[in-house]
Motif scaffolding. Structure first.
Motif, PDB file in Angstrom:
ATOM      1  N   ALA A 172      18.195  13.150  -4.406  1.00 18.94           N
ATOM      2  CA  ALA A 172      19.227  13.548  -5.361  1.00 18.94           C
ATOM      3  C   ALA A 172      19.854  12.327  -6.025  1.00 18.94           C
ATOM      4  N   GLY A 173      20.088  11.276  -5.232  1.00 20.15           N
ATOM      5  CA  GLY A 173      20.551  10.023  -5.825  1.00 20.15           C
ATOM      6  C   GLY A 173      22.038   9.744  -5.701  1.00 20.15           C
ATOM      7  N   ILE A 174      22.691  10.316  -4.691  1.00 21.87           N
ATOM      8  CA  ILE A 174      24.133  10.065  -4.529  1.00 21.87           C
ATOM      9  C   ILE A 174      24.357   8.826  -3.670  1.00 21.87           C
ATOM     10  N   ILE A 175      25.166   7.912  -4.192  1.00 20.45           N
ATOM     11  CA  ILE A 175      25.546   6.722  -3.425  1.00 20.45           C
ATOM     12  C   ILE A 175      27.058   6.795  -3.238  1.00 20.45           C
ATOM     13  N   LEU A 231      15.642   7.023   7.947  1.00 17.80           N
ATOM     14  CA  LEU A 231      16.787   6.843   7.028  1.00 17.80           C
ATOM     15  C   LEU A 231      17.485   8.162   6.688  1.00 17.80           C
ATOM     16  N   GLY A 232      16.840   9.293   7.014  1.00 13.83           N
ATOM     17  CA  GLY A 232      17.502  10.596   6.907  1.00 13.83           C
ATOM     18  C   GLY A 232      17.992  10.921   5.516  1.00 13.83           C
ATOM     19  N   SER A 233      19.197  11.499   5.449  1.00 17.36           N
ATOM     20  CA  SER A 233      19.684  12.016   4.170  1.00 17.36           C
ATOM     21  C   SER A 233      20.442  10.976   3.349  1.00 17.36           C
ATOM     22  N   SER A 234      20.574   9.754   3.879  1.00 19.77           N
ATOM     23  CA  SER A 234      21.322   8.737   3.127  1.00 19.77           C
ATOM     24  C   SER A 234      20.485   7.485   2.879  1.00 19.77           C
ATOM     25  N   LEU A 250      18.679   6.463   0.337  1.00 18.67           N
ATOM     26  CA  LEU A 250      18.784   5.710  -0.922  1.00 18.67           C
ATOM     27  C   LEU A 250      19.980   4.763  -0.850  1.00 18.67           C
ATOM     28  N   THR A 251      20.958   5.114  -0.013  1.00 23.30           N
ATOM     29  CA  THR A 251      22.153   4.288   0.143  1.00 23.30           C
ATOM     30  C   THR A 251      21.887   3.099   1.063  1.00 23.30           C
ATOM     31  N   THR A 252      21.244   3.369   2.213  1.00 18.72           N
ATOM     32  CA  THR A 252      21.019   2.295   3.186  1.00 18.72           C
ATOM     33  C   THR A 252      19.746   1.495   2.880  1.00 18.72           C
ATOM     34  N   ALA A 272      -3.702   5.268   0.975  1.00 23.85           N
ATOM     35  CA  ALA A 272      -3.206   5.378   2.350  1.00 23.85           C
ATOM     36  C   ALA A 272      -3.977   4.399   3.217  1.00 23.85           C
ATOM     37  N   VAL A 273      -3.288   3.769   4.152  1.00 23.01           N
ATOM     38  CA  VAL A 273      -3.948   2.843   5.064  1.00 23.01           C
ATOM     39  C   VAL A 273      -3.735   3.304   6.509  1.00 23.01           C
ATOM     40  N   THR A 274      -4.514   2.735   7.407  1.00 24.36           N
ATOM     41  CA  THR A 274      -4.295   2.957   8.840  1.00 24.36           C
ATOM     42  C   THR A 274      -4.203   1.586   9.505  1.00 24.36           C
ATOM     43  N   PHE A 297       0.854  -1.184   0.000  1.00 20.95           N
ATOM     44  CA  PHE A 297       0.000   0.000   0.000  1.00 20.95           C
ATOM     45  C   PHE A 297       0.890   1.234   0.000  1.00 20.95           C
ATOM     46  N   ASP A 298       0.631   2.145  -0.900  1.00 15.22           N
ATOM     47  CA  ASP A 298       1.453   3.372  -0.921  1.00 15.22           C
ATOM     48  C   ASP A 298       0.600   4.572  -1.283  1.00 15.22           C
ATOM     49  N   SER A 299       0.612   5.570  -0.394  1.00 14.64           N
ATOM     50  CA  SER A 299      -0.156   6.787  -0.694  1.00 14.64           C
ATOM     51  C   SER A 299       0.646   7.686  -1.639  1.00 14.64           C
ATOM     52  N   GLY A 300       1.978   7.556  -1.611  1.00 17.20           N
ATOM     53  CA  GLY A 300       2.817   8.253  -2.586  1.00 17.20           C
ATOM     54  C   GLY A 300       3.108   9.714  -2.273  1.00 17.20           C
ATOM     55  N   THR A 301       2.381  10.309  -1.356  1.00 22.62           N
ATOM     56  CA  THR A 301       2.544  11.749  -1.110  1.00 22.62           C
ATOM     57  C   THR A 301       3.861  12.053  -0.406  1.00 22.62           C
ATOM     58  N   GLY A 302       4.619  12.947  -0.976  1.00 21.03           N
ATOM     59  CA  GLY A 302       5.827  13.437  -0.301  1.00 21.03           C
ATOM     60  C   GLY A 302       6.976  12.457  -0.230  1.00 21.03           C
ATOM     61  N   GLN A 303       6.864  11.346  -0.936  1.00 23.93           N
ATOM     62  CA  GLN A 303       7.865  10.283  -0.840  1.00 23.93           C
ATOM     63  C   GLN A 303       9.296  10.814  -1.016  1.00 23.93           C
ATOM     64  N   ALA A 304      10.147  10.500  -0.036  1.00 15.95           N
ATOM     65  CA  ALA A 304      11.541  10.958  -0.118  1.00 15.95           C
ATOM     66  C   ALA A 304      12.276  10.284  -1.262  1.00 15.95           C
ATOM     67  N   SER A 305      12.030   8.991  -1.457  1.00 17.77           N
ATOM     68  CA  SER A 305      12.801   8.233  -2.449  1.00 17.77           C
ATOM     69  C   SER A 305      12.668   8.825  -3.847  1.00 17.77           C
ATOM     70  N   LYS A 306      11.456   9.298  -4.180  1.00 17.57           N
ATOM     71  CA  LYS A 306      11.256   9.857  -5.519  1.00 17.57           C
ATOM     72  C   LYS A 306      11.831  11.262  -5.644  1.00 17.57           C
TER      73      LYS A 306
HETATM   74  C1  LIG Z   1      15.598  16.158  -1.464  1.00 19.29           C
HETATM   75  C2  LIG Z   1      16.183  14.852  -0.983  1.00 19.29           C
HETATM   76  C3  LIG Z   1      17.441  14.456  -1.430  1.00 19.29           C
HETATM   77  C4  LIG Z   1      17.978  13.227  -1.016  1.00 19.29           C
HETATM   78  N1  LIG Z   1      19.170  12.815  -1.544  1.00 19.29           N
HETATM   79  C5  LIG Z   1      19.681  11.597  -1.188  1.00 19.29           C
HETATM   80  C6  LIG Z   1      20.887  11.123  -1.779  1.00 19.29           C
HETATM   81  O1  LIG Z   1      21.478  11.779  -2.628  1.00 19.29           O
HETATM   82  N2  LIG Z   1      21.384   9.908  -1.375  1.00 19.29           N
HETATM   83  C7  LIG Z   1      20.738   9.150  -0.436  1.00 19.29           C
HETATM   84  O2  LIG Z   1      21.245   8.059  -0.110  1.00 19.29           O
HETATM   85  N3  LIG Z   1      19.580   9.568   0.127  1.00 19.29           N
HETATM   86  C8  LIG Z   1      19.037  10.775  -0.220  1.00 19.29           C
HETATM   87  N4  LIG Z   1      17.876  11.218   0.355  1.00 19.29           N
HETATM   88  C9  LIG Z   1      17.271  10.436   1.432  1.00 19.29           C
HETATM   89  C10 LIG Z   1      16.393   9.307   0.933  1.00 19.29           C
HETATM   90  O3  LIG Z   1      15.626   9.744  -0.152  1.00 19.29           O
HETATM   91  C11 LIG Z   1      15.441   8.818   2.030  1.00 19.29           C
HETATM   92  O4  LIG Z   1      16.103   8.599   3.255  1.00 19.29           O
HETATM   93  C12 LIG Z   1      14.801   7.480   1.619  1.00 19.29           C
HETATM   94  O5  LIG Z   1      14.323   7.587   0.313  1.00 19.29           O
HETATM   95  C13 LIG Z   1      13.671   7.097   2.561  1.00 19.29           C
HETATM   96  O6  LIG Z   1      13.053   5.945   2.067  1.00 19.29           O
HETATM   97  P1  LIG Z   1      11.807   5.302   2.797  1.00 19.29           P
HETATM   98  O7  LIG Z   1      11.391   4.154   1.973  1.00 19.29           O
HETATM   99  O8  LIG Z   1      12.135   5.095   4.238  1.00 19.29           O
HETATM  100  O9  LIG Z   1      10.680   6.452   2.806  1.00 19.29           O
HETATM  101  P2  LIG Z   1       9.925   7.169   1.589  1.00 19.29           P
HETATM  102  O10 LIG Z   1      10.708   7.124   0.356  1.00 19.29           O
HETATM  103  O11 LIG Z   1       9.492   8.508   2.089  1.00 19.29           O
HETATM  104  O12 LIG Z   1       8.657   6.247   1.374  1.00 19.29           O
HETATM  105  C14 LIG Z   1       7.632   6.163   2.321  1.00 19.29           C
HETATM  106  C15 LIG Z   1       6.333   5.939   1.555  1.00 19.29           C
HETATM  107  O13 LIG Z   1       5.327   5.564   2.491  1.00 19.29           O
HETATM  108  C16 LIG Z   1       4.116   6.144   2.064  1.00 19.29           C
HETATM  109  N5  LIG Z   1       3.178   6.173   3.203  1.00 19.29           N
HETATM  110  C17 LIG Z   1       3.307   6.858   4.361  1.00 19.29           C
HETATM  111  N6  LIG Z   1       2.250   6.641   5.155  1.00 19.29           N
HETATM  112  C18 LIG Z   1       1.450   5.791   4.481  1.00 19.29           C
HETATM  113  C19 LIG Z   1       0.192   5.191   4.780  1.00 19.29           C
HETATM  114  N7  LIG Z   1      -0.446   5.437   5.927  1.00 19.29           N
HETATM  115  N8  LIG Z   1      -0.382   4.378   3.852  1.00 19.29           N
HETATM  116  C20 LIG Z   1       0.241   4.131   2.658  1.00 19.29           C
HETATM  117  N9  LIG Z   1       1.438   4.681   2.337  1.00 19.29           N
HETATM  118  C21 LIG Z   1       2.033   5.494   3.238  1.00 19.29           C
HETATM  119  C22 LIG Z   1       4.553   7.538   1.609  1.00 19.29           C
HETATM  120  O14 LIG Z   1       3.584   8.137   0.800  1.00 19.29           O
HETATM  121  C23 LIG Z   1       5.830   7.192   0.853  1.00 19.29           C
HETATM  122  O15 LIG Z   1       5.538   6.915  -0.500  1.00 19.29           O
HETATM  123  C24 LIG Z   1      17.276  12.432  -0.075  1.00 19.29           C
HETATM  124  C25 LIG Z   1      16.020  12.833   0.371  1.00 19.29           C
HETATM  125  C26 LIG Z   1      15.463  14.027  -0.075  1.00 19.29           C
HETATM  126  C27 LIG Z   1      14.090  14.419   0.410  1.00 19.29           C
END
Ligand SMILES: Cc1cc2nc3c(=O)[nH]c(=O)nc-3n(C[C@H](O)[C@H](O)[C@H](O)COP(=O)(O)OP(=O)(O)OC[C@H]3O[C@@H](n4cnc5c(N)ncnc54)[C@H](O)[C@@H]3O)c2cc1C
Length: 389
Positions: free
Chosen positions: A62-65, A346-349, A351-353, A191-193, A50-59
């Motif tokens: 920047a993409g640096i590994i 997962l913070g700023s890294s 995509l790496t971890t 989105a789910v709860t 299930f993915d709501s997609g809003t605000g997703q960090a991964s999309k």
């Molecule tokens: C601008 C920016 C630049 C970055 N650059 C780098 C980089 O260069 N190198 C690097 O290693 N990392 C980078 N990062 C960090 C990295 O993107 C994130 O730490 C990582 O993508 C987080 O992944 P995740 O799967 O934990 O969360 P996300 O990618 O945020 O995914 C979580 C998903 O869960 C969904 N969700 C949340 N609640 C619900 C719900 N109730 N029901 C259904 N779906 C839900 C959200 O919509 C979202 O799609 C960057 C981040 C940002 C914002």
């Protein structure tokens, strides 16, 4: 670079028919889904993501590994990031993905002061002993940096690591979900709860799953609250700009540049340049591009690339990162809720971890057992409190 498998610590061996839910389709959820569709025993498992997609960090990322020259002192994080970077070539190969998704272009970390540059090169050599994934180390003059990245009109000298890479987070996530959907995955864009009795509430109704992987990034705190679990994780806004710049057809694979005191430069080939990112702690889940931030990012770009103007900006990307108090990610079984696994912070890294975390969670969801991931993280109780405790 020679691809290396991450430690073989996926869990026990007992396998039964299972229904697994994944909440969140970012890098963690997508890699978990991918491994759940490929690990031995996957035909016995049905996975619903299930993915709501809003605000997703991964999309938005920047993409640096390139974790190897990080100043962070957290050894557990470093091991996780190093193993995450090492996992990429194998993952990309196994999932049959191309250089449009991930490429080891190398990364250049610059330093203006010669003694700082020497110290950085020394650090690289020291760390290389336990990080083959870093690849070749080359110290470059400003002129040599410019030869490798002709976009830069004001280059600084730097240290080049051939194992460094750039990844298109959105393309990777989409491709992994597509691969998994060919096997045992169903993706639902909603989105789910959760309910206090551990059901997942979606348009399908309130369903119980054998295992639930909560990979909801910055939204984890809200999601777990109804289970009676407090997650100490907070949102951080990140913005970056995409620019259309001069194309160098003979150099489509320019290295990523991490300049001292400036934003990072990620050339994606075909005249596509990303500059970013920001780290804004006071904006919650706001996803509005801020004009002043865009200006600031552009100014950063202009200090290194002459002649770019606002007209070169094609997109402003905004995403929400998840942060913990010690800036470290956490992942594993949720205390007192044995059906649930979680990953966040997962913070700023991330995509790496993220791929390494997704892989470990998938193994644990599939095979059970009590994983010991202490080489990578502090105990989960550092970040989670259960009201049942
Ligand atoms: C601008 C920016 C630049 C970055 N650059 C780098 C980089 O260069 N190198 C690097 O290693 N990392 C980078 N990062 C960090 C990295 O993107 C994130 O730490 C990582 O993508 C987080 O992944 P995740 O799967 O934990 O969360 P996300 O990618 O945020 O995914 C979580 C998903 O869960 C969904 N969700 C949340 N609640 C619900 C719900 N109730 N029901 C259904 N779906 C839900 C959200 O919509 C979202 O799609 C960057 C981040 C940002 C914002």
């Amino acid at each position: 670079m020679k691809a290396k498998h991450a430690p073989d610590n996926l869990g026990g061996q007992h396998l039964m028919e299972k229904r697994i839910a994944i909440i969140g389709g970012g890098i963690v959820g997508a890699t978990a889904a991918y491994y759940l569709s490929t690990l031995p025993g996957h035909p016995n498992v049905q996975v619903t993501l299930f993915d709501s997609g809003t605000g997703q960090a991964s999309k938005a990322a920047a993409g640096i590994i390139s974790p190897w020259l990080s100043k962070r002192r957290n050894q557990q994080w470093y091991r996780l990031a190093k193993d995450g970077a090492d996992l990429y070539p194998q993952l990309i190969h196994d999932a049959h993905l191309g250089t449009d998704v991930y490429q080891q272009t190398g990364t250049i970390v610059t330093r203006e002061v010669p003694t700082d540059l020497e110290a950085l090169a020394d650090l690289a050599v020291k760390r290389q002993a336990t990080a083959a994934g870093m690849g070749r180390i080359t110290t470059l003059s400003a002129q040599e940096v410019q030869q490798r990245v002709p976009l830069l009109t004001a280059p600084q000298p730097g240290v080049f690591l051939s194992g460094g890479a750039r990844v298109d987070g959105a393309a990777l996530v989409n491709a992994l979900l597509t691969r998994a959907s060919e096997q045992n995955l169903t993706v639902r864009h909603e989105a789910v709860t959760l309910t206090p009795d551990e059901r997942v509430v979606s348009s399908l109704g309130a369903r119980q799953f054998d295992r639930v992987i909560v990979a909801a990034g910055a939204w984890t705190k809200d999601l777990l609250a109804t289970l009676g679990v407090t997650a100490r994780v907070r949102p951080q806004k990140g913005q970056l700009i995409e620019l259309a710049v001069k194309d160098y057809p003979l150099q489509e694979n320019m290295p990523v540049v991490m300049p001292e005191g400036e934003r990072d430069f990620i050339p994606f080939g075909h005249g596509h340049l990303i500059v970013g990112a920001t780290h804004e702690d006071d904006k919650g889940f706001d996803l509005t591009p801020d004009a002043d931030v865009t200006e600031d990012l552009l100014a950063s770009a202009q200090r290194l690339v002459a002649n770019v103007t606002a007209a070169n900006i094609t997109t402003v990307r905004v995403g929400t990162r998840a942060y913990t108090d010690d800036f470290a990610p956490f992942f594993g079984p949720i205390p007192d809720h044995e059906r649930f696994l979680v990953a966040s912070g997962l913070g700023s890294s991330g995509l790496t971890t993220g791929p390494q975390i997704g892989r470990l969670l998938a193994g644990s969801a599939l095979y059970g057992g009590t994983p010991d991931w202490s080489e990578y993280e502090k105990p989960l109780t550092t970040y989670l409190t259960s009201s049942l405790a």
